[in-house]
Write an enzyme that holds these catalytic residues in place. Structure first.
Site, PDB file in Angstrom:
ATOM      1  N   ASP A   1      78.082 -70.257 -26.994  1.00 33.21           N
ATOM      2  CA  ASP A   1      78.503 -69.301 -25.973  1.00 33.21           C
ATOM      3  C   ASP A   1      79.287 -70.064 -24.913  1.00 33.21           C
ATOM      4  O   ASP A   1      79.619 -71.236 -25.082  1.00 33.21           O
ATOM      5  CB  ASP A   1      77.288 -68.580 -25.374  1.00 33.21           C
TER       6      ASP A   1
ATOM      7  N   LYS B   1      77.942 -65.404 -34.276  1.00 28.72           N
ATOM      8  CA  LYS B   1      77.224 -65.963 -33.135  1.00 28.72           C
ATOM      9  C   LYS B   1      75.941 -65.192 -32.851  1.00 28.72           C
ATOM     10  O   LYS B   1      74.872 -65.792 -32.656  1.00 28.72           O
ATOM     11  CB  LYS B   1      78.105 -65.957 -31.876  1.00 28.72           C
TER      12      LYS B   1
END
Length: 215
Positions: free
Chosen positions: A141, A123
């Protein structure tokens, strides 16, 4: 919860691109070194908080070499208001050492290389590449996860699975869509008291009882 139809997905994508075509991260940085640090610090911490921390950190350690040689307690002191600051301080120094030792002091702008840095997972790597190179990648997120589920774009239980679903459904313009999803979730489709009736421009597509109240 209902899933968005193909037609709805296309409309949602168009709406995001119209609204957020020029959106960028709210993290403050001037180069890839500062960006990767800011993104790493932002894990389970707000961008606003990170932006309060990083000026002194970047002033104290303006280059990877400076950070690689830093005293761990000094780094911890500078980032102590950030969540999990102990582990993050350890990772920041280890990250800097690898950037210096393996990459000649330059942050590698390649996903496979980025994830070899301490504290940098998929990420974080994606967020860095999305922001700095406008790579056609998605990162999920808490905001992207929430919005994706409320809009019926995903019913996946994890962020990783949600990312794969969004990539499959949107295919292109992923960097703009990522930035848009983050900002939409941060300021409009909030976790508590979403601004459904006042600011939401995606009301017709909302599948959540917590979102558009008319559904």
């Amino acid at each position: 919860m209902k899933k968005a139809t193909k037609k709805e997905i296309e409309a949602i994508k168009a709406a995001f691109l119209e609204r957020y075509s020029d959106a960028v991260t709210e993290l403050s940085y001037v180069n890839p070194y500062e960006l990767v640090i800011a993104v790493a610090l932002s894990a389970q911490c707000t961008d606003k908080r990170v932006n309060l921390i990083t000026p002194a950190l970047f002033e104290a350690y303006p280059t990877p070499k400076d950070l690689a040689e830093a005293n761990i307690d000094d780094v911890k002191h500078l980032i102590q208001s950030c969540s999990f600051f102990n582990n993050k301080a350890i990772n920041l120094i280890a990250m800097a050492k690898r950037i210096v030792d393996v990459y000649g002091g330059e942050v590698p702008l390649d996903e496979k290389e980025l994830v070899t840095l301490a504290g940098v997972g998929q990420k974080t790597a994606h967020v860095v590449l999305i922001e700095y190179t406008q790579a056609n990648l998605m990162a999920v997120d808490t905001h992207v996860f929430r919005v994706s589920h409320r809009l019926g774009l995903s019913d996946d239980p994890t962020a990783t699975a949600t990312e794969a679903t969004l990539v499959k459904k949107f295919k292109t313009n992923l960097h703009q869509l990522h930035q848009g999803l983050v900002l939409f979730g941060r300021y409009i489709c909030t976790a508590k008291n979403p601004k459904c009736d006042t600011e939401c421009f995606l009301q017709p597509f909302c599948k959540s009882k917590d979102g558009f109240k008319a559904r």
